[in-house]
Scaffold this active site. Structure first.
Site, PDB file in Angstrom:
ATOM      1  N   ASP A 136       0.859  -1.177   0.000  1.00  0.00           N
ATOM      2  CA  ASP A 136       0.000   0.000   0.000  1.00  0.00           C
ATOM      3  C   ASP A 136       0.897   1.229   0.000  1.00  0.00           C
ATOM      4  O   ASP A 136       1.558   1.511   0.997  1.00  0.00           O
ATOM      5  CB  ASP A 136      -0.909   0.012   1.234  1.00  0.00           C
ATOM      6  CG  ASP A 136      -1.997  -1.064   1.169  1.00  0.00           C
ATOM      7  OD1 ASP A 136      -1.750  -2.125   0.554  1.00  0.00           O
ATOM      8  OD2 ASP A 136      -3.085  -0.847   1.735  1.00  0.00           O
ATOM      9  N   LYS A 199      -6.911   3.384  -3.570  1.00  0.00           N
ATOM     10  CA  LYS A 199      -7.357   3.384  -2.178  1.00  0.00           C
ATOM     11  C   LYS A 199      -7.555   4.813  -1.706  1.00  0.00           C
ATOM     12  O   LYS A 199      -6.783   5.693  -2.065  1.00  0.00           O
ATOM     13  CB  LYS A 199      -6.274   2.654  -1.361  1.00  0.00           C
ATOM     14  CG  LYS A 199      -6.472   2.633   0.131  1.00  0.00           C
ATOM     15  CD  LYS A 199      -5.386   1.772   0.800  1.00  0.00           C
ATOM     16  CE  LYS A 199      -5.367   1.980   2.304  1.00  0.00           C
ATOM     17  NZ  LYS A 199      -4.275   1.267   2.978  1.00  0.00           N
ATOM     18  N   LYS A 235     -10.285   0.272  -2.798  1.00  0.00           N
ATOM     19  CA  LYS A 235     -10.237   0.072  -1.353  1.00  0.00           C
ATOM     20  C   LYS A 235     -10.523   1.371  -0.611  1.00  0.00           C
ATOM     21  O   LYS A 235      -9.663   2.236  -0.521  1.00  0.00           O
ATOM     22  CB  LYS A 235      -8.855  -0.463  -0.946  1.00  0.00           C
ATOM     23  CG  LYS A 235      -8.708  -0.672   0.564  1.00  0.00           C
ATOM     24  CD  LYS A 235      -7.354  -1.275   0.933  1.00  0.00           C
ATOM     25  CE  LYS A 235      -7.159  -1.281   2.443  1.00  0.00           C
ATOM     26  NZ  LYS A 235      -5.813  -1.732   2.834  1.00  0.00           N
TER      27      LYS A 235
END
Lengths: 299, 507
Positions: A136, A199, A235
């Protein structure tokens, strides 16, 4: 990855986005479809611990919970992944050995991203070597807001390369991007640079994930799919604590991108406290009564 | 460390993603489906038969005739309504005249306002019941009757109640006097809301009312009559007569009525206009439409697609101001049509009482047949028809949301009002061409403009000859905003300050 082309980023009407979300929130989910949604949401969680005071013990316990969220209901799915800081990847790797739960690590000087590209690449290579299946990363918001899109794009390309086989989730930190147009632009840029997932947030600043921002990103994913045939995952992270909210997010996905995205391969929740509320609601659906929160493990 | 990693790999079941990029379009069916979420009808009570409401009483029709009302979602009989004949209309007008002279025009304006506020509150209190009845009677989805029709109807009463004692501010330096008895005829697409649009301003300005609801949707008007009694409204101030066109024409041609307010088809509007020509009866007509919805290249496209959906599929397309002619700037036409089709796949057509239903039943068998005739005309005219793939209930009058592409201005389906979930799509290149095509219609009720540029909004909206132009939205209603048409879409305005004017004479 494509080449960077932000030439046709579409206008976004704020009022329209928020009205659409409000309308989707009025969908009624009950009975079988509710149990199905709750179980699906559980399987999509990236169980996360990102605190300076994390300990190997805490991470190990979290991994245990990831494998079996609630001992009383062994038929429930495990969560999708466990997300930890880089120095905890090995701990998680050990604890999750033999399972199909992924290990995700926030790399690239999370959460600020304020570091040199070299340092970020090195950190990414290290977490992947240590066993991370997913990385991430945060984008450099300062450069983005400055209009230095090439810089942000090149950085994502470089990190994607450093990821090797690992999947890359690109955190836009939408709370700092100011406008929905910027969210859309950043989404498009990240996908062109090779992101496997986009995300919303680090969870370290407010506002974190919101439904309107998620809808804008889902629409960007849809445009990218129309144009390239490549499915990019989504996400939302931070602030999603209640099962009801999670179901509302699933409805956004279902009615924007359709059922192909309703899988942990393409949709994740970055939310840890969500798990217990999902469990509580699942138990409620099965038994008709709410149990005390004390019946569910905290981590 | 590396050893650990390798061991892990060996033991690990296959991890990670299975990147699949199926070469297909988006799939909105399958996997996770919503369960039925029917609204319970326990809280509503429908009698077998309804009488006329005249002079504060429910009375049988003098000829004793009743007609059936069908629930369009089930094709089952719902109830039956009295057929008002000339004698009944005379009685209603007489009661209204008596009430006008005896009390309503002489009580203080503040007092009148109180009654109207009371009606507004009673609608709010019984909102759920009204929403359910509206959906059962007319076929519209409960989501719309609950979130749009009923709250807006109450809002109109609240708004006009506020004007009752402030007419001197509405018409500064003039004295506004009521006209007398208003004959009001309303359509079947928004039964309670149209009643509110008509009755609220009439009462606020001191007029009394004889109202005829549409024959296929009279239920909520008679429930509203109950509210008038509950509110203690003086007898005869509001009278409701049910019946078909014949009853309507008794009202229009009655010589003791001072004003006619009609909402309905252009065809009937023309007949009314002819019969009132040369009389001193005032009238307002709210007629048909074939609204243009114009999408420019720089528009927020995803929101515009949503706006197109709201413009044409709201209330099954039974909306006179529906955006039934879509004009898309050619550079984005393919994208808009693709997104529109995908969005249509997510529309849920079915039981109006299900909370998840987006599109309910067509209001009547007659209208259902009419829409289907137009679909046939469209295909015969050589247009390409696209409908979504949803399953329809076996019983009931349901029509799939429909798009026609490859159409031209000269086609019947582009020219005539269909009053159903049917959209025609044309492209244009320049702003001027868009405006010209938008105006090339006998109608002029409402339209929409979608662009990111403020200057373009002002340019286009001031050049489209429509009573209403929405910018970056569609089908938004508010009691403070006037509504009405140009050309064959009508005369006069309802709503807002403008809505008071047709009910007063100014001195």
């Amino acid at each position: 990855m494509d080449t960077l082309d932000l030439g046709q980023v579409k206008a976004v009407d704020q009022v329209g986005v928020e009205e659409r979300v409000a309308r989707l929130n009025s969908r009624s989910i009950k009975k079988e479809s509710k149990i199905q949604a709750l179980t699906l949401a559980l399987s999509m969680v990236d169980l996360t611990t990102l605190a300076g005071m994390d300990t190997p013990g805490k991470v190990t316990q979290l991994c245990q919970k990831a494998k079996e969220p609630h001992a009383e209901l062994p038929e429930l799915p495990s969560v999708a992944a466990v997300c930890v800081y880089p120095n905890m990847v090995k701990v998680a790797q050990k604890a999750l050995r033999g399972t199909d739960i992924n290990i995700a690590s926030v790399s690239t000087s999370f959460p600020s991203g304020m570091n040199t590209l070299e340092a970020k690449i090195e950190e990414t290579q290290k977490v992947v070597r240590d066993g991370a299946d997913e990385v991430d990363m945060v984008i450099s918001r300062g450069e983005f807001l400055k209009g230095n899109y090439e810089y942000v794009y090149d950085e994502i390309v470089a990190i994607k390369e450093a990821c090797g086989e690992a999947h890359l989730k690109v955190i836009l930190e939408t709370g700092e991007l100011q406008t929905y147009e910027n969210v859309r632009k950043a989404s498009k840029l990240a996908m062109q640079a090779g992101a496997d997932f986009i995300k919303t947030s680090t969870g370290k600043m407010s506002p974190a994930a919101t439904q309107p921002v998620t809808l804008v990103m889902l629409e960007a994913i849809r445009d990218y799919y129309y144009n390239t045939d490549r499915m990019v995952g989504m996400k939302p992270a931070g602030g999603i604590r209640k099962a009801k909210q999670a179901i509302q997010y699933l409805i956004l996905v279902k009615e924007t991108l359709g059922s192909q995205w309703l899988t942990p391969d393409y949709f994740r929740f970055g939310a840890s406290s969500l798990v217990n509320d999902l469990l509580m609601q699942i138990v409620k659906q099965k038994t008709g009564v709410y149990q005390s929160p004390d019946y569910f493990s905290n981590d | 460390m590396d050893d650990e990693k390798q061991t892990a790999d060996a033991e690990t079941v296959e991890k990670g993603f299975k990147p699949s990029s199926p070469n297909s379009k988006l799939d909105f069916n399958g996997f996770w489906e919503y369960d039925d979420a029917p609204q319970s009808t326990d809280s509503v009570d429908i009698e077998e038969q309804y009488n006329l409401f005249i002079d504060g009483e429910f009375v049988s029709p003098t000829k004793g005739r009743y007609f059936e009302s069908i629930n369009p979602a089930t094709e089952q009989s719902l109830t039956s309504f009295a057929e008002a004949t000339k004698q009944d209309v005379d009685n209603a007008v007489e009661a209204a005249r008596k009430a006008f002279e005896g009390s309503w025009s002489t009580i203080s304006a503040k007092e009148r306002g109180k009654y109207i506020f009371r009606l507004a509150r009673l609608i709010k209190e019984r909102a759920r019941e009204f929403a359910i009845l509206e959906s059962m009677d007319g076929g519209k989805p409960i989501r719309e009757s609950r979130d749009v029709d009923v709250p807006l109807a109450a809002a109109h009463f609240f708004y006009y109640a506020g004007w009752a004692d402030k007419l001197e501010y509405a018409f500064p330096a003039r004295k506004a006097e009521p006209l007398g008895v208003a004959g009001q005829i309303i359509p079947w697409n928004f039964p309670l809301l149209m009643l509110a649009w008509k009755i609220a301003p009439a009462l606020a300005t001191g007029n009394t009312v004889v109202l005829k609801p549409a024959e296929s949707t009279s239920l909520t008007a008679l429930k509203f009559a109950e509210l008038c009694r509950d509110a203690g409204l003086p007898d005869g101030v509001v009278n409701i007569v049910t019946g078909a066109g014949q009853t309507g024409s008794q009202i229009v041609n009655h010589d003791d009525i001072d004003k006619i307010a009609f909402t309905g088809s252009t065809k009937v509007g023309k007949i009314i206009k002819k019969s009132l020509a040369g009389t001193d009866t005032k009238y307002t007509l709210e007629l048909g439409g074939k609204g243009p919805n114009i999408i420019f290249e720089d528009a927020p496209i995803d929101q515009a697609v949503e706006g197109i959906i709201n413009a044409i599929f709201f209330n099954q397309g039974h909306v006179c101001c529906a955006g039934s002619r879509l004009f898309v700037q050619e550079g984005i036409a393919d994208e808009v049509i693709q997104k529109l089709r995908d969005r249509m796949e997510t529309l849920i057509v079915g039981d109006p009482l299900d909370k998840n239903t987006d599109i309910g039943a067509i209001n009547s068998e007659q209208q259902y047949n009419k829409i289907n005739e137009y679909l046939e005309v469209g295909v015969n005219e050589g247009a390409d028809m696209y409908q979504n793939s949803c399953e329809l209930p076996e019983k009931g009058y349901y029509c799939r949301p429909t798009l026609f592409t490859n159409v031209s201005q000269s086609n019947k389906i582009v020219q005539e009002e269909i009053f159903g979930p049917v959209l025609t799509i044309q492209t244009f290149r320049t702003v001027e061409e868009g405006i010209e095509k938008a105006n090339n219609t006998p109608y002029g009720l409402a339209g929409g403009v979608w662009t990111d540029k403020g200057s373009k909004i002002f340019n286009v909206s001031s050049n489209i000859r429509n009573g209403i132009v929405w910018a970056n939205t569609y089908n938004k209603f508010d009691p403070t905003s006037p509504f009405g048409g140009y050309k064959e879409s009508g005369e006069g305005r309802e709503g807002g300050l403008h809505g008071l004017y047709p009910y007063v004479k100014l001195k």
